[in-house]
Scaffold this active site. Sequence first.
Site, short mmCIF file in Angstrom:
data_model
loop_
_atom_site.label_atom_id
_atom_site.label_comp_id
_atom_site.label_asym_id
_atom_site.label_seq_id
_atom_site.Cartn_x
_atom_site.Cartn_y
_atom_site.Cartn_z
N ASP A 153 0.86 -1.19 0.00
CA ASP A 153 0.00 0.00 0.00
C ASP A 153 0.90 1.24 0.00
O ASP A 153 1.88 1.27 0.74
CB ASP A 153 -0.84 0.10 1.29
CG ASP A 153 -1.84 -1.03 1.41
OD1 ASP A 153 -2.05 -1.75 0.42
OD2 ASP A 153 -2.41 -1.18 2.52
N THR A 194 0.57 -20.75 -2.35
CA THR A 194 1.57 -20.01 -1.57
C THR A 194 2.06 -18.75 -2.30
O THR A 194 2.77 -17.95 -1.73
CB THR A 194 2.81 -20.89 -1.29
OG1 THR A 194 3.43 -21.20 -2.55
CG2 THR A 194 2.43 -22.18 -0.59
N LYS A 195 1.68 -18.61 -3.56
CA LYS A 195 2.21 -17.50 -4.35
C LYS A 195 1.94 -16.12 -3.72
O LYS A 195 2.85 -15.29 -3.64
CB LYS A 195 1.65 -17.60 -5.79
CG LYS A 195 2.39 -16.89 -6.91
CD LYS A 195 3.87 -17.05 -6.99
CE LYS A 195 4.48 -18.24 -7.67
NZ LYS A 195 4.10 -18.62 -9.00
N VAL A 247 -10.36 -20.55 13.91
CA VAL A 247 -10.74 -21.20 15.16
C VAL A 247 -12.12 -20.72 15.58
O VAL A 247 -12.62 -19.73 15.07
CB VAL A 247 -9.72 -20.92 16.29
CG1 VAL A 247 -8.53 -21.86 16.20
CG2 VAL A 247 -9.26 -19.48 16.28
N CYS A 386 -24.70 4.56 27.95
CA CYS A 386 -24.55 5.93 27.48
C CYS A 386 -25.86 6.43 26.87
O CYS A 386 -26.80 6.70 27.59
CB CYS A 386 -23.36 6.05 26.53
SG CYS A 386 -22.67 7.69 26.56
N GLY A 388 -28.08 4.72 25.65
CA GLY A 388 -29.09 3.77 26.15
C GLY A 388 -29.60 4.18 27.52
O GLY A 388 -30.79 4.07 27.82
N ARG A 466 -21.43 13.96 25.32
CA ARG A 466 -21.54 15.39 25.63
C ARG A 466 -22.64 15.67 26.64
O ARG A 466 -22.53 16.55 27.46
CB ARG A 466 -21.90 16.19 24.38
CG ARG A 466 -20.82 16.32 23.41
CD ARG A 466 -21.11 17.31 22.31
NE ARG A 466 -20.01 17.17 21.36
CZ ARG A 466 -20.00 16.28 20.39
NH1 ARG A 466 -21.04 15.51 20.18
NH2 ARG A 466 -18.95 16.18 19.61
N HIS A 511 -18.96 3.87 29.46
CA HIS A 511 -18.86 2.70 28.59
C HIS A 511 -18.16 1.54 29.31
O HIS A 511 -16.95 1.37 29.14
CB HIS A 511 -18.09 3.06 27.32
CG HIS A 511 -18.83 3.97 26.41
ND1 HIS A 511 -19.66 3.49 25.41
CD2 HIS A 511 -18.91 5.31 26.36
CE1 HIS A 511 -20.20 4.51 24.78
NE2 HIS A 511 -19.76 5.64 25.34
N GLU A 513 -18.17 -1.50 28.67
CA GLU A 513 -17.66 -2.53 27.74
C GLU A 513 -16.17 -2.32 27.45
O GLU A 513 -15.46 -3.28 27.14
CB GLU A 513 -18.48 -2.53 26.44
CG GLU A 513 -18.29 -1.34 25.49
CD GLU A 513 -19.13 -0.11 25.84
OE1 GLU A 513 -19.59 0.00 27.00
OE2 GLU A 513 -19.30 0.76 24.96
N1 GLN Z 1 -25.12 11.18 22.11
C1 GLN Z 1 -25.01 11.09 23.53
C2 GLN Z 1 -24.13 12.17 24.12
O1 GLN Z 1 -23.35 12.78 23.44
C3 GLN Z 1 -24.55 9.71 23.95
C4 GLN Z 1 -23.18 9.38 23.46
C5 GLN Z 1 -22.85 7.90 23.56
O2 GLN Z 1 -23.74 7.06 23.63
N2 GLN Z 1 -21.59 7.57 23.57
O3 GLN Z 1 -24.18 12.42 25.29
#
Ligand code: GLN
Length: 550
Positions: A153, A194-195, A247, A386, A388, A466, A511, A513
């Site tokens: 690249d 393998t090329k 796997v 967040c 959610g 935000r 977050h 996760e």
């Molecule tokens: N949009 C929302 C905020 O800015 C939630 C952001 C998010 O879910 N990471 O507060």
Amino acid sequence: MPSRSKRKTKYIFVVGGVLSSVGKGIACASLGLLLKSRGFSVTIQKFDPYINVDPGTMNPLQHGEVYVTDDGAETDLDLGHYERFLDVSMTRFNNATTGQIYFEVIQRERRGYYLGKTVQVIPHITDEIKRRMTYFDGEYDIVIIEIGGTVGDIESQPYLEAARQLTLERGRSSCITILLAYVPYIRSAGELKTKPTQHAAKELMEFGIIPEIILCRTEQRIPKEVRSKIALFCNVDEDAVIEIPDVETIYEVPLVMARRNLDAIVLRKLRLKNGTLELDTWTRFVQRIKNPRMTVEIALVGKYVSYRDSYKSIVEAFVHAGALNNCKVELRWINSEDITRDNVEELLGGVRGVLVAPGFGARGIEGKIIAIEYVRTRQIPFFGICLGMQCAVIEFARNVCGLADANSSEFKRTRHSVIHLLPDQERVENKGGTMRLGAYPCMLLRGSKAHRAYEQELIFERHRHRYELSNTFRPLLEEHGMVMSGVSPDNRLVEIIELKNHPWFVGVQFHPELKSRAVSGHPLFVHFVRAALRSKLGEDAANEMDSAGE
Ligand code: GLN
């Protein structure tokens, strides 16, 4: 700057040949784990060849999720794999883009740093790359450097040149290059080819880099003769041609590599000695993933479900939490834009838990709110992350507190902006750089579900948003049964909400996760999955599953 000891750091460059998406990030993370398990301190850096200066603004549908580090850097999602496998926290110095590197050089040029010289790719850009590649010099025993893209690249060339120079400067016992290639199987001919690997190795050599190890990604086992052929034509030791077959789970890759002695070969090439490999815990973790005692279905409701890498860390957090609960979490992917009052039962019926995902912008919000009303009223475990969590607050304000027009000012300004910008953020006009990013402390309410999960009072979690829950509406929400179970130490920001009278309804402004590590998982995901299992099995059977896993 971290403090420097006098360690002699060794470097491993990992480059891709033939094609992308064959798992360079996983390969780096897996090799890192093996070397760490051998007793070395290891970190991994990723160099991305694209021009974007700020990966945070990239579309998740193209690039997958934005991974946020403790120190608030918005980075490539491969850093998530590094953290999950290595169980080491990454920083902003673990990731760089070509854009950032040029930006730095151009800014320096404008400050007069180059004294009017012609500023060029070589040496100025390559020097800046080398400066970043050696950022952890003396701090770790081994730094693995993943170079994005594939050999050949245009974009990757300055990185290869920097790697070549570093190898020359430090010597070949301090720097080695691993080529990750793809060996395709041509069904009609019944042959492995393998090329493409040979071409990739040749191309690398044209840049003055001799790969010392070739990892061959493949769908079929590669017989010894084929490996010998690759070794001969690519000029590498026979035992250094290592097949990495597909796997069942990415977490098995380190075990596959270990069986083929990759760690020992790497250490031999780097002239490093040390103790034996200890992978018992990891092996048990993989066994749990591969042999779940049952499955539990959880819906993931989000706007970017067409590209699953957008929710990479959430998906992995469920793998970890499943393993810890001896079950497999099956995800039902639901696009929030598809959810209506009429079809919510059809879309969500039968799931044992619903996770409402993070996101930005108004699209799909009403669908998320309908889904949340559904799980709240039916006592189905709910986890909001967040956006959610913000949607859960809006739903509760509308349907329980009676504020019919409640909303977030991100979507619509109403008298009842239960989610809003803090007054000091309101004044900032330029959106870039206004997000709350990185790790923040949070105090947990004793006895809450969050507290029970974490078993701690002070936690640190990573943010990227935000908007915040409005303090004006806190008393009203609380009066109706919402519990502010996690707040900032000054009590100005609500970080976690829960509901009374619900088996498990938790929304978090951060977050979680991003901090779920393989083997140990994340407490909130582990408890959410446990709640889902309980709703499937009933209390007693779930407890039994639990203790069986001890
Ligand atoms: N949009 C929302 C905020 O800015 C939630 C952001 C998010 O879910 N990471 O507060």
